[in-house]
Design an enzyme around this catalytic site. Structure first.
Site, PDB file in Angstrom:
ATOM      1  N   CYS A   1       0.874  -1.165   0.000  1.00 56.30           N
ATOM      2  CA  CYS A   1       0.000   0.000   0.000  1.00 56.30           C
ATOM      3  C   CYS A   1       0.914   1.219   0.000  1.00 56.30           C
ATOM      4  CB  CYS A   1      -0.833   0.042   1.277  1.00 56.30           C
ATOM      5  SG  CYS A   1      -1.735  -1.470   1.583  1.00 56.30           S
TER       6      CYS A   1
ATOM      7  N   ARG B   1       1.057   1.993  -5.869  1.00 54.36           N
ATOM      8  CA  ARG B   1       1.348   0.943  -4.889  1.00 54.36           C
ATOM      9  C   ARG B   1       0.118   0.130  -4.493  1.00 54.36           C
ATOM     10  NH1 ARG B   1       6.173   1.487  -2.550  1.00 54.36           N
ATOM     11  NH2 ARG B   1       5.475   0.196  -0.827  1.00 54.36           N
TER      12      ARG B   1
ATOM     13  N   TRP C   1      -3.825  -1.751  -1.153  1.00 49.20           N
ATOM     14  CA  TRP C   1      -3.872  -2.998  -1.931  1.00 49.20           C
ATOM     15  C   TRP C   1      -4.130  -4.064  -0.883  1.00 49.20           C
ATOM     16  CZ3 TRP C   1      -1.343  -7.741  -2.245  1.00 49.20           C
ATOM     17  CH2 TRP C   1      -1.521  -8.464  -3.437  1.00 49.20           C
TER      18      TRP C   1
ATOM     19  N   ASN D   1       1.378  -0.185   6.003  1.00 48.86           N
ATOM     20  CA  ASN D   1       1.683  -0.981   4.818  1.00 48.86           C
ATOM     21  C   ASN D   1       2.462  -2.196   5.298  1.00 48.86           C
ATOM     22  OD1 ASN D   1       2.486  -1.934   2.276  1.00 48.86           O
ATOM     23  ND2 ASN D   1       4.269  -0.592   2.224  1.00 48.86           N
ATOM     24  N   GLY D   2       1.925  -3.386   5.063  1.00 48.70           N
ATOM     25  CA  GLY D   2       2.613  -4.594   5.517  1.00 48.70           C
ATOM     26  C   GLY D   2       1.609  -5.603   6.039  1.00 48.70           C
TER      27      GLY D   2
ATOM     28  N   GLU E   1       8.880 -11.951 -21.457  1.00 50.58           N
ATOM     29  CA  GLU E   1       8.607 -10.599 -20.962  1.00 50.58           C
ATOM     30  C   GLU E   1       7.475  -9.943 -21.765  1.00 50.58           C
ATOM     31  OE1 GLU E   1       9.029  -8.879 -18.493  1.00 50.58           O
ATOM     32  OE2 GLU E   1       8.832  -6.800 -19.101  1.00 50.58           O
TER      33      GLU E   1
ATOM     34  N   LYS F   1       3.926  -8.453 -20.306  1.00 52.24           N
ATOM     35  CA  LYS F   1       3.428  -7.095 -20.562  1.00 52.24           C
ATOM     36  C   LYS F   1       1.975  -7.144 -21.043  1.00 52.24           C
ATOM     37  CE  LYS F   1       5.683  -5.303 -18.802  1.00 52.24           C
ATOM     38  NZ  LYS F   1       6.777  -5.738 -18.037  1.00 52.24           N
TER      39      LYS F   1
ATOM     40  N   GLU G   1      -0.502  -8.332 -18.125  1.00 50.07           N
ATOM     41  CA  GLU G   1      -0.779  -7.507 -16.951  1.00 50.07           C
ATOM     42  C   GLU G   1      -1.518  -6.219 -17.270  1.00 50.07           C
ATOM     43  OE1 GLU G   1       2.698  -6.465 -14.613  1.00 50.07           O
ATOM     44  OE2 GLU G   1       3.921  -6.276 -16.376  1.00 50.07           O
TER      45      GLU G   1
ATOM     46  N   HIS H   1       5.187 -28.977 -28.609  1.00 49.02           N
ATOM     47  CA  HIS H   1       5.140 -30.054 -27.614  1.00 49.02           C
ATOM     48  C   HIS H   1       3.849 -30.010 -26.805  1.00 49.02           C
ATOM     49  CE1 HIS H   1       9.122 -31.603 -28.433  1.00 49.02           C
ATOM     50  NE2 HIS H   1       9.583 -30.364 -28.433  1.00 49.02           N
TER      51      HIS H   1
ATOM     52  N   LYS I   1       2.804  -1.759  -7.728  1.00 48.79           N
ATOM     53  CA  LYS I   1       4.163  -1.618  -8.264  1.00 48.79           C
ATOM     54  C   LYS I   1       5.191  -2.422  -7.463  1.00 48.79           C
ATOM     55  CE  LYS I   1       7.253   0.351 -10.981  1.00 48.79           C
ATOM     56  NZ  LYS I   1       7.333  -0.253 -12.316  1.00 48.79           N
TER      57      LYS I   1
END
Ligand code: M6R
Length: 595
Positions: free
Chosen positions: A2, A27, A74, A100-101, A474, A478, A481, A497, A590
């Site tokens: 957060c 965040r 978050w 935050n945590g 990568e 992108k 997300e 396969h 983030k």
């Protein structure tokens, strides 16, 4: 995961808190709240939704007072509800906290407090803080001692700002980032520097297990505006005030509609900047790599993909095997760690919990540690023996873009320096940089119509071999997300396969082609085409198998740096075509500071 802010000064707190917390919205953004102190009472507004939505509904700017706290959430413990949004108050409404945590022992502490008649109203772990602090004050403790006692009891990670109705403000950190901003007659605390960069560039980084008592600004000597203590010993600690070199412009969107687009465009400069490193530092890192008995590259998400990419270059150029491990899986390699092992931790934020945990594991075994990191003063920089800064400037969009290409450039540089060919490495990167402008401009022009054509697709497949394989991973990340379209990256030969069973008419397959892999990957693309897939070629030259062609000049070992740019742009346009919030995709944040 957060964003938190605290402000104490002479100005109206709500305006400043609102601006600061907006900067931290990357965040987390499922709910937001601000509390200020006026006439010995907290005024509090909070609700679920993004900051602008909640502000339009509640108008934070009517909150009175010169002191306050703000939070953007978050969620971890407790659903996304108004009650669970921060700030949280104690039962007597005399203490307010933003956090935050994760408090791991919150159930135990909650039951303990409930036995003393304290009623909890939210489902969050955070509520422990105001309730415990207030309970402890009722037992006769000062605010400072009550906060300290609470910190001793709490297990888990936290960055908190706690205030009481007398206007005392105390902040603390353990495992979640927190930095103080020292103004002339005001003081800030925030999860990240850009929150208050508009007001001051003088900062004090708190370390784990530290707390600070914040006072009103002392114009004569700003070092007197705070006192920092160690949680365990309760002894005062002297902290240095550091000056931040990032500018406010770097942390603002400017004329760009989105941070993502701004940050993609900034790659015109950031890749070059990444390799402008002090020669002694390059030599130190190179020696550490060469002298190590076993090298591990660790990272998460995009940073992990940079590590995978580096493993190819190290194999080809430096003829060295490097182990690449997801930070979250690193503990499984413990048996192979010794004093001579080198662990290179790659991270944009330097705050990713899985990565910090991996580095702590490495340190516990006496390994040498190097950070490749973007955020100055981040926890990673303080954990590792040596830090190489990526110099990308603040990356605000939740998606890593410019930080990825900086990581690629730095890792490539170290592969070349380990082979005794530093100057060749620089040349390769610098010549790739000459094409970045063009690749971005062509991408911006050609990928919008493609995204508009393909944004209703359910799947994208990306294939690449050798150096282009990590680019496929990568690129897929992108797309997923930001556009919420399922995308998977494969080593070219792997599709056949199993996954090729999913190819049917019109399914897009992006083929990433380097000179040395051309023949084989074109065969793989043909296999998809034979099943009526839609082939998008990202290559230095066109081919009849492509339904759509994006030209990217060949750059040798720097191919991954150029090749990822069109994929970043495509992901951006896919999200736009779907009308999504590009800078704040759902469910993400983030910095992932939970394990
Ligand atoms: O800050 P870090 O580089 O340590 O972050 C690691 C990942 O969380 C990050 O790369 C994430 O995957 C991004 N959302 C990718 O765009």
């Amino acid at each position: 995961m957060c964003g938190i802010v605290g402000y104490k000064g002479k100005r109206k707190a709500c305006n400043i808190l609102l601006e600061c917390i907006k900067t931290l919205e990357y965040r987390g953004y499922d709910s937001v709240g601000i509390a200020t102190l006026a006439n010995d009472q907290f005024q509090i507004k909070k609700d679920i939704g993004k900051i602008d939505e909640v502000h339009n509904k509640l108008n934070f700017l009517t909150l009175q007072g010169n002191l306050g706290v703000a939070h953007t959430r978050w969620s971890t413990h407790g659903g996304v509800t108004q009650i669970n949004a921060h700030p949280h108050l104690s039962q007597d409404k005399k203490v307010a906290v933003v956090h935050n945590g994760i408090v791991e022992n919150y159930q135990e502490l909650k039951h303990e407090l409930e036995k003393h008649g304290i009623k909890f109203i939210s489902q969050t772990d955070t509520e422990i803080f105001p309730q415990y602090i207030s309970y402890s004050m009722k037992q006769g403790k000062s605010f400072k001692d009550a906060v300290h006692e609470t910190l001793l009891r709490v297990e888990g990670s936290y960055a908190i700002v706690a205030v009481n109705v007398s206007g005392e403000m105390i902040v603390a950190r353990n495992g979640s980032p927190l930095v103080l901003g020292i103004g002339k007659d005001e003081i800030f605390a925030a999860s990240d520097v850009p929150a208050f960069l508009e007001h001051t560039n003088k900062v004090v980084y708190l370390d784990d297990e530290e707390y600070a008592v914040l006072d009103l600004g002392n114009v004569v000597d700003s070092s007197k505006n705070y006192e920092v203590y160690n949680v365990k010993t309760n002894k005062k600690i002297k902290k240095e005030i550091k000056t931040i070199t990032w500018t406010l412009e770097q942390a603002k969107k400017g004329n760009y509609p989105h941070f993502m687009l701004k940050e993609i465009t900034e790659q015109k400069e950031t890749i070059k900047k990444a390799i402008e490193q002090d020669h002694e530092l390059i030599a130190k890192v190179t020696d550490a790599i060469k002298n190590a008995h076993g090298v591990f590259f660790v990272g998460c998400g995009t940073s992990y993909h940079a590590c995978v990419s580096a493993s190819y270059i190290f194999a080809h150029v430096a003829k060295r095997h490097v182990n690449v491990v997801l930070a979250s899986e690193f503990r499984n390699h413990e048996n192979f760690l010794k004093k001579e092992t080198l662990v290179v931790a790659v991270s944009q934020s330097g705050e990713t919990a899985d990565l910090l945990d991996a580095v702590k594991t490495a340190k516990a075994h006496g390994c040498k540690t190097i950070a490749i990191v973007n955020v100055m003063g981040s926890t990673l920089t303080r954990l590792c023996d040596t830090s190489v800064m990526m110099n990308s400037g603040p990356e605000i969009c939740v998606l890593s873009t410019k930080s990825y290409t900086s990581q690629l450039a730095l890792l490539l540089l170290f592969a070349y320096s380990s082979a005794g060919r530093l100057e060749d490495g620089k040349k390769i990167i610098n010549s790739a940089c000459k094409h970045v402008d063009k690749v971005i401009d062509v991408g911006l022009e050609k990928l919008k119509p493609l995204a508009e054509k393909l944004h209703k697709q359910h799947d994208f497949f990306l294939i690449g071999r050798d150096l282009a394989y990590p680019s496929a991973l990568e690129g897929a990340l992108k797309i997923k997300e930001v556009s919420y379209i399922h995308a998977e990256g494969f080593a070219g030969a792997e599709l056949k396969h199993g996954t090729i069973a999913l190819i049917e008419k019109g399914v897009p397959c992006i083929a990433l082609i380097t000179k040395s892999t051309r023949k084989l990957i074109l065969s793989n693309a043909m296999e998809v085409k034979a099943r009526n897939g839609y082939i998008i070629g990202v290559s230095d030259e066109n081919n009849e198998v492509f339904d759509y062609f994006i030209q990217v000049p060949a750059a040798g070992d720097a191919d991954p740096i150029l090749m990822i740019i069109p994929l970043q742009i495509l992901a951006y346009y896919l999200a736009l075509a779907k009308g999504l919030d590009v800078d704040k995709p759902r469910n993400l944040a983030k910095s992932v500071v939970v394990r």
